[in-house]
Design an enzyme around this catalytic site. Sequence first.
Site, PDB file in Angstrom:
ATOM      1  N   VAL A   1       6.361  -1.861   2.687  1.00  0.00           N
ATOM      2  CA  VAL A   1       6.625  -2.615   3.906  1.00  0.00           C
ATOM      3  C   VAL A   1       5.519  -3.669   4.051  1.00  0.00           C
ATOM      4  O   VAL A   1       4.365  -3.418   3.705  1.00  0.00           O
ATOM      5  CB  VAL A   1       6.695  -1.685   5.140  1.00  0.00           C
ATOM      6  CG1 VAL A   1       5.396  -0.966   5.389  1.00  0.00           C
ATOM      7  CG2 VAL A   1       7.160  -2.429   6.373  1.00  0.00           C
TER       8      VAL A   1
ATOM      9  N   GLY B   1       2.244  -5.378   9.323  1.00  0.00           N
ATOM     10  CA  GLY B   1       2.471  -6.160  10.531  1.00  0.00           C
ATOM     11  C   GLY B   1       1.355  -7.156  10.800  1.00  0.00           C
ATOM     12  O   GLY B   1       1.582  -8.249  11.316  1.00  0.00           O
ATOM     13  N   CYS B   2       0.128  -6.797  10.407  1.00  0.00           N
ATOM     14  CA  CYS B   2      -1.006  -7.698  10.628  1.00  0.00           C
ATOM     15  C   CYS B   2      -0.838  -8.991   9.840  1.00  0.00           C
ATOM     16  O   CYS B   2      -1.345 -10.042  10.260  1.00  0.00           O
ATOM     17  CB  CYS B   2      -2.325  -7.014  10.297  1.00  0.00           C
ATOM     18  SG  CYS B   2      -2.479  -6.474   8.593  1.00  0.00           S
TER      19      CYS B   2
ATOM     20  N   ASP C   1      -1.054 -12.626  11.333  1.00  0.00           N
ATOM     21  CA  ASP C   1      -1.928 -13.635  10.740  1.00  0.00           C
ATOM     22  C   ASP C   1      -1.153 -14.909  10.421  1.00  0.00           C
ATOM     23  O   ASP C   1      -1.664 -16.017  10.622  1.00  0.00           O
ATOM     24  CB  ASP C   1      -2.610 -13.100   9.481  1.00  0.00           C
ATOM     25  CG  ASP C   1      -3.774 -13.979   9.077  1.00  0.00           C
ATOM     26  OD1 ASP C   1      -4.820 -13.921   9.752  1.00  0.00           O
ATOM     27  OD2 ASP C   1      -3.628 -14.753   8.115  1.00  0.00           O
TER      28      ASP C   1
ATOM     29  N   HIS D   1       1.240  -1.213   0.047  1.00  0.00           N
ATOM     30  CA  HIS D   1       1.478  -0.856   1.456  1.00  0.00           C
ATOM     31  C   HIS D   1       2.955  -0.515   1.640  1.00  0.00           C
ATOM     32  O   HIS D   1       3.734  -1.374   2.044  1.00  0.00           O
ATOM     33  CB  HIS D   1       1.100  -2.026   2.354  1.00  0.00           C
ATOM     34  CG  HIS D   1       1.045  -1.703   3.814  1.00  0.00           C
ATOM     35  ND1 HIS D   1       2.099  -1.917   4.661  1.00  0.00           N
ATOM     36  CD2 HIS D   1       0.067  -1.185   4.583  1.00  0.00           C
ATOM     37  CE1 HIS D   1       1.762  -1.572   5.890  1.00  0.00           C
ATOM     38  NE2 HIS D   1       0.538  -1.122   5.866  1.00  0.00           N
TER      39      HIS D   1
END
Length: 184
Positions: free
Chosen positions: A83, A86-87, A91, A77
């Site tokens: 990076v 963001g999830c 989480d 990713h």
Amino acid sequence: MQGPHDFHTPKSSYSKEDLLESGKGGYFGPGNAQLPAPPMLMMDRITEISMDGGAFGKGHVIAELDITPDLWFFQCHFPGDPVMPGCLGLDAMWQIVGYWLGWSGSPGKGRALGVGEVKFTGEITPDKKLVRYEIDIKRVRRGKLNLGIADGRVYVDGEHVYTAIDMKVGLKNVLGGESDLPAS
């Protein structure tokens, strides 16, 4: 069902070994909150955890994740532009709220139930060193349904990069077939 404090005496901080033990299940007792195992465990330690701190005076957690270029998500990713998704930061904050619920004595298995608002203002890249999660518990409901609502912030090397408002985590009784929460 026995409660988490029948199996665990709360501490004010937790090491990586403690968090890994929680991921094996049973740390807070059978059928109670547990963290995911690596690679989904998104923190290396909890440096502060309280029942009465934070912006709302109802509880506060600070946890950290050490960043190294070989973390699994940087490989995929995105290739050539790595990076942290963001999830995964979101989480991690849900994980922390669920852990806090078990730590504070609420029984049941944790499940993320939602979030009111999420804002990304920066990113976490492999050249960074430390992610810090700061969680402020806003509301707690204990009873047939155990529910925590919290606000959280994510910092990387001291820079504020994510904000989550009204994260909701519930604990459901999975022993005896009972469940007060939707399946996740």
